[in-house]
Scaffold this active site. Structure first.
Site, PDB file in Angstrom:
ATOM      1  N   ASP A  19     -27.832  -4.296  42.203  1.00  0.00           N
ATOM      2  CA  ASP A  19     -27.996  -3.913  40.891  1.00  0.00           C
ATOM      3  C   ASP A  19     -29.395  -3.946  39.923  1.00  0.00           C
ATOM      4  OD1 ASP A  19     -26.455  -3.927  38.064  1.00  0.00           O
ATOM      5  OD2 ASP A  19     -27.219  -5.590  37.202  1.00  0.00           O
ATOM      6  N   MET A  20     -29.199  -3.184  38.733  1.00  0.00           N
ATOM      7  CA  MET A  20     -31.288  -3.608  37.936  1.00  0.00           C
ATOM      8  C   MET A  20     -30.902  -4.321  36.464  1.00  0.00           C
ATOM      9  SD  MET A  20     -32.134   0.903  38.562  1.00  0.00           S
ATOM     10  CE  MET A  20     -33.761   0.685  37.818  1.00  0.00           C
ATOM     11  N   GLY A  74     -25.559   1.841  37.217  1.00  0.00           N
ATOM     12  CA  GLY A  74     -25.008   2.631  36.346  1.00  0.00           C
ATOM     13  C   GLY A  74     -25.984   3.522  35.267  1.00  0.00           C
ATOM     14  N   ASP A  83     -24.930  -8.852  37.893  1.00  0.00           N
ATOM     15  CA  ASP A  83     -24.530  -9.743  37.421  1.00  0.00           C
ATOM     16  C   ASP A  83     -23.539  -9.202  36.299  1.00  0.00           C
ATOM     17  OD1 ASP A  83     -25.684  -8.368  34.703  1.00  0.00           O
ATOM     18  OD2 ASP A  83     -25.821  -7.251  35.794  1.00  0.00           O
TER      19      ASP A  83
END
Length: 271
Positions: free
Chosen positions: A9-10, A44, A221
């Protein structure tokens, strides 16, 4: 365990609160790539909001991949799409009617990363942020101004945390039957096709690459990261992650401002 793919995830995971990648994270990712491990940014965000980060990390070429739009699109680093799931204009119109009936702010995104919202006197900061990150324009259009075959990758209800807290259950009740509804970040409540999420995307990519899921690490997260943390061999939650994310993980690393990604890569993946 010999890990062969790392899905990251970023926002609030790989990236600091200032939207940068720490030197520690960069170094760990570089070492993983040198060992032949696939490092896949799984976000996303849209293509344009991911690609420069990937290139700066050395994730390039036809045999490296990224997952965008919450799992709706999987592509290699030369732009070849290997998986894509869209939502119809019929849904788009239904969604816009719902948000207007309930006095909500929204935007939708197409597969080119263009951001659309209805013309109105005031546009919220989260829609503007979405368009800025997507780097492909903000279009003020009603659904009936677009072609009947127009499709979107995701629909987003925007608002402050307290507002989204108030309406999340209502949105789930309206759309859960046919779609996947999830809070993806501060100000964003997003709707995807029913079988689109980061877990399904990681599963599809691993299968395509003939990598067993037990040989995959995933880190995140927020709620939209839970599906991928649950299905991989090593699910890693950030210290700054939400309680449900930590509960779904196998390991909790340091927070995003203290190179938690780099710490976990060094602990589990590097030889």
């Amino acid at each position: 365990m010999d890990y062969k793919l790392i899905a990251l995830d970023m926002d609030e995971t790989l990236l600091t609160s200032e939207k940068t990648v720490s030197d520690h994270n960069k170094a760990a990712i570089a070492k993983a790539l040198q060992q032949g491990i696939k490092v896949v940014l799984c976000s996303g965000r849209t293509h344009n909001a991911v690609i420069s980060y990937a290139h700066n990390l050395g994730i390039t070429g036809p045999d490296q991949y990224m997952i965008t739009n919450g799992g709706a699109i999987i592509e290699n680093m030369e732009g070849k799409i290997i998986f894509q799931r869209m939502m119809s204009n019929h849904f788009y119109r239904e969604f816009v009617k719902f948000v207007k009936d309930n006095g909500l702010q929204y935007n939708v995104v197409d597969n080119e990363g263009r951001t659309y919202t209805s013309p109105r006197d005031w546009i919220d900061k989260y829609t503007i942020t979405q368009a800025f990150e997507n780097e492909n324009g903000l279009y003020l259009k009603e659904p009936d101004q677009l072609p009947d075959d127009f499709e979107i990758t995701k629909a987003i209800i925007n608002g402050e945390k307290t507002k989204l807290d108030e309406i999340t259950e209502m949105v789930h009740n309206k759309f859960d039957k046919d779609y996947f509804v999830v809070r993806t970040g501060e100000g964003f409540l997003e709707i995807f096709p029913k079988d689109v999420n980061k877990g399904e995307a990681v599963k599809a990519l691993a299968s395509d690459l003939e990598i067993d899921l037990s040989n995959v690490i995933a880190m995140g997260d927020r709620d939209n990261d839970i599906p991928m943390l649950k299905i991989v061999g090593k699910g890693v939650a950030m210290e700054n992650g939400l309680p449900d994310v930590k509960a779904a993980a196998d390991f909790i690393t340091k927070d995003n401002n203290h190179s938690g990604v780099g710490v976990a890569i060094e602990k589990f993946a590097l030889k």
